[in-house]
Write a protein that holds these residues in place. Sequence first.
Motif, mmCIF file in Angstrom:
data_model
loop_
_atom_site.group_PDB
_atom_site.id
_atom_site.type_symbol
_atom_site.label_atom_id
_atom_site.label_comp_id
_atom_site.label_asym_id
_atom_site.label_seq_id
_atom_site.Cartn_x
_atom_site.Cartn_y
_atom_site.Cartn_z
ATOM 1 N N ASN A 66 -30.417 -56.145 45.571
ATOM 2 C CA ASN A 66 -30.527 -55.055 44.605
ATOM 3 C C ASN A 66 -31.349 -55.459 43.384
ATOM 4 O O ASN A 66 -32.084 -54.641 42.819
ATOM 5 C CB ASN A 66 -29.127 -54.569 44.211
ATOM 6 C CG ASN A 66 -28.455 -53.818 45.351
ATOM 7 O OD1 ASN A 66 -29.052 -52.968 45.979
ATOM 8 N ND2 ASN A 66 -27.207 -54.165 45.632
ATOM 9 N N HIS A 97 -36.291 -43.193 44.268
ATOM 10 C CA HIS A 97 -35.007 -43.652 43.741
ATOM 11 C C HIS A 97 -34.560 -44.995 44.309
ATOM 12 O O HIS A 97 -33.381 -45.352 44.220
ATOM 13 C CB HIS A 97 -33.912 -42.596 43.971
ATOM 14 C CG HIS A 97 -33.676 -42.244 45.411
ATOM 15 N ND1 HIS A 97 -32.914 -43.030 46.242
ATOM 16 C CD2 HIS A 97 -34.101 -41.202 46.152
ATOM 17 C CE1 HIS A 97 -32.867 -42.484 47.450
ATOM 18 N NE2 HIS A 97 -33.584 -41.365 47.420
ATOM 19 N N THR A 98 -35.477 -45.774 44.875
ATOM 20 C CA THR A 98 -35.113 -47.067 45.478
ATOM 21 C C THR A 98 -34.508 -48.011 44.439
ATOM 22 O O THR A 98 -33.434 -48.588 44.651
ATOM 23 C CB THR A 98 -36.339 -47.735 46.130
ATOM 24 O OG1 THR A 98 -36.878 -46.836 47.107
ATOM 25 C CG2 THR A 98 -35.954 -49.033 46.815
ATOM 26 N N THR A 100 -33.456 -47.168 41.410
ATOM 27 C CA THR A 100 -32.313 -46.498 40.775
ATOM 28 C C THR A 100 -31.047 -46.728 41.593
ATOM 29 O O THR A 100 -29.980 -47.042 41.054
ATOM 30 C CB THR A 100 -32.593 -44.983 40.649
ATOM 31 O OG1 THR A 100 -33.762 -44.808 39.845
ATOM 32 C CG2 THR A 100 -31.437 -44.254 40.017
ATOM 33 N N GLU A 101 -31.179 -46.608 42.908
ATOM 34 C CA GLU A 101 -30.044 -46.854 43.807
ATOM 35 C C GLU A 101 -29.671 -48.327 43.810
ATOM 36 O O GLU A 101 -28.494 -48.693 43.817
ATOM 37 C CB GLU A 101 -30.391 -46.383 45.221
ATOM 38 C CG GLU A 101 -29.199 -46.349 46.151
ATOM 39 C CD GLU A 101 -29.508 -45.695 47.501
ATOM 40 O OE1 GLU A 101 -28.586 -45.663 48.321
ATOM 41 O OE2 GLU A 101 -30.638 -45.223 47.710
ATOM 42 N N LEU A 104 -27.702 -49.055 40.736
ATOM 43 C CA LEU A 104 -26.344 -48.510 40.852
ATOM 44 C C LEU A 104 -25.433 -49.511 41.562
ATOM 45 O O LEU A 104 -24.329 -49.824 41.092
ATOM 46 C CB LEU A 104 -26.369 -47.177 41.613
ATOM 47 C CG LEU A 104 -25.011 -46.502 41.834
ATOM 48 C CD1 LEU A 104 -24.415 -46.014 40.522
ATOM 49 C CD2 LEU A 104 -25.146 -45.331 42.816
ATOM 50 N N TRP A 105 -25.917 -50.034 42.686
ATOM 51 C CA TRP A 105 -25.125 -51.011 43.450
ATOM 52 C C TRP A 105 -25.011 -52.337 42.705
ATOM 53 O O TRP A 105 -23.973 -53.009 42.762
ATOM 54 C CB TRP A 105 -25.732 -51.219 44.839
ATOM 55 C CG TRP A 105 -25.332 -50.143 45.781
ATOM 56 C CD1 TRP A 105 -26.070 -49.060 46.185
ATOM 57 C CD2 TRP A 105 -24.060 -50.010 46.436
ATOM 58 N NE1 TRP A 105 -25.342 -48.276 47.045
ATOM 59 C CE2 TRP A 105 -24.105 -48.830 47.220
ATOM 60 C CE3 TRP A 105 -22.891 -50.757 46.431
ATOM 61 C CZ2 TRP A 105 -23.016 -48.396 47.985
ATOM 62 C CZ3 TRP A 105 -21.812 -50.336 47.197
ATOM 63 C CH2 TRP A 105 -21.893 -49.161 47.960
ATOM 64 N N GLN A 198 -25.619 -44.118 33.893
ATOM 65 C CA GLN A 198 -25.733 -43.686 35.291
ATOM 66 C C GLN A 198 -24.921 -42.428 35.586
ATOM 67 O O GLN A 198 -25.182 -41.735 36.572
ATOM 68 C CB GLN A 198 -25.313 -44.835 36.219
ATOM 69 C CG GLN A 198 -26.331 -45.966 36.244
ATOM 70 C CD GLN A 198 -25.852 -47.199 36.996
ATOM 71 O OE1 GLN A 198 -24.651 -47.450 37.111
ATOM 72 N NE2 GLN A 198 -26.784 -47.980 37.506
ATOM 73 N N GLN A 204 -29.464 -39.436 37.878
ATOM 74 C CA GLN A 204 -29.031 -39.372 39.281
ATOM 75 C C GLN A 204 -30.090 -38.719 40.153
ATOM 76 O O GLN A 204 -30.829 -37.839 39.684
ATOM 77 C CB GLN A 204 -27.710 -38.596 39.360
ATOM 78 C CG GLN A 204 -26.583 -39.294 38.601
ATOM 79 C CD GLN A 204 -25.332 -38.456 38.489
ATOM 80 O OE1 GLN A 204 -25.160 -37.496 39.235
ATOM 81 N NE2 GLN A 204 -24.460 -38.789 37.556
ATOM 82 N N TRP A 205 -30.149 -39.147 41.402
ATOM 83 C CA TRP A 205 -31.173 -38.614 42.306
ATOM 84 C C TRP A 205 -30.623 -37.569 43.270
ATOM 85 O O TRP A 205 -31.364 -36.882 43.941
ATOM 86 C CB TRP A 205 -31.850 -39.741 43.081
ATOM 87 C CG TRP A 205 -30.963 -40.403 44.095
ATOM 88 C CD1 TRP A 205 -30.841 -40.095 45.414
ATOM 89 C CD2 TRP A 205 -30.086 -41.511 43.869
ATOM 90 N NE1 TRP A 205 -29.928 -40.916 46.027
ATOM 91 C CE2 TRP A 205 -29.456 -41.814 45.101
ATOM 92 C CE3 TRP A 205 -29.763 -42.294 42.758
ATOM 93 C CZ2 TRP A 205 -28.534 -42.841 45.245
ATOM 94 C CZ3 TRP A 205 -28.856 -43.316 42.897
ATOM 95 C CH2 TRP A 205 -28.249 -43.590 44.114
ATOM 96 N N LYS A 206 -29.306 -37.462 43.361
ATOM 97 C CA LYS A 206 -28.705 -36.544 44.332
ATOM 98 C C LYS A 206 -28.565 -35.145 43.715
ATOM 99 O O LYS A 206 -28.312 -35.027 42.538
ATOM 100 C CB LYS A 206 -27.346 -37.065 44.793
ATOM 101 C CG LYS A 206 -27.479 -38.355 45.609
ATOM 102 C CD LYS A 206 -26.120 -38.889 45.973
ATOM 103 C CE LYS A 206 -26.231 -40.227 46.701
ATOM 104 N NZ LYS A 206 -24.937 -40.828 46.983
#
Length: 206
Positions: A66, A97-98, A100-101, A104-105, A198, A204-206
């Motif tokens: 990550n 969003h690679t 960004t995700e 998040l993790w 976040q 957020q991307w969703k």
Amino acid sequence: MSVAIPPGGTWFDTINKSFADVPIDAAKDDGISTAEFLEAAESLTTLFDLLGSKAFLPVKNDMLGNIKKVRERQLAAPAESETLQALVLNELKAGKHTATEGLLWLVRGLDFTAQALRHNLDNSAVELSNSFREAYGGTLKPHHSFVIKPIFSAAMSATPYRKDFYAKMGDDQAQIATAMNREVEALEKVVAILKTFQARKDAQWK
């Protein structure tokens, strides 16, 4: 992987960057410097080497993977990625969003580490395995699939005895406690800022 502790020092003297030294710009929405954050996160992953079990390798590799996603975005768009918040907002504007995700993790992994260490610092009679298991239940576990959960559970069970872990960190236990408290406090602050960010709709991307 063995970690060489300098004479009279602690494990914290071996890391390249402490979270206590990561710049946070209070004037700019608590902007967290991307380069220093990634260096501190990378440094913290060597803690899993200190735990001395191959069972922790998936935990470490997950965090490093990550970190790599965030760094790749930083290198691709350096002017738009000086802070983590700017990196996320600019990546999302670009329809991606690679990173960004990945962040998040990564924050979940750092939260897990911070909570485990805080629990162990505050409860001097508790074994590391209990602290890590409790922290896992409240951070990463709710987001893990049934395939991943046993891998992480195995790592929790492979945690060394408390006395052995702290002995590996150095000779002066008071010095270790002071250094760890400083690091954990700084990590908790960074995690809290990023979790708040976040949770924002524009992050957020969703």
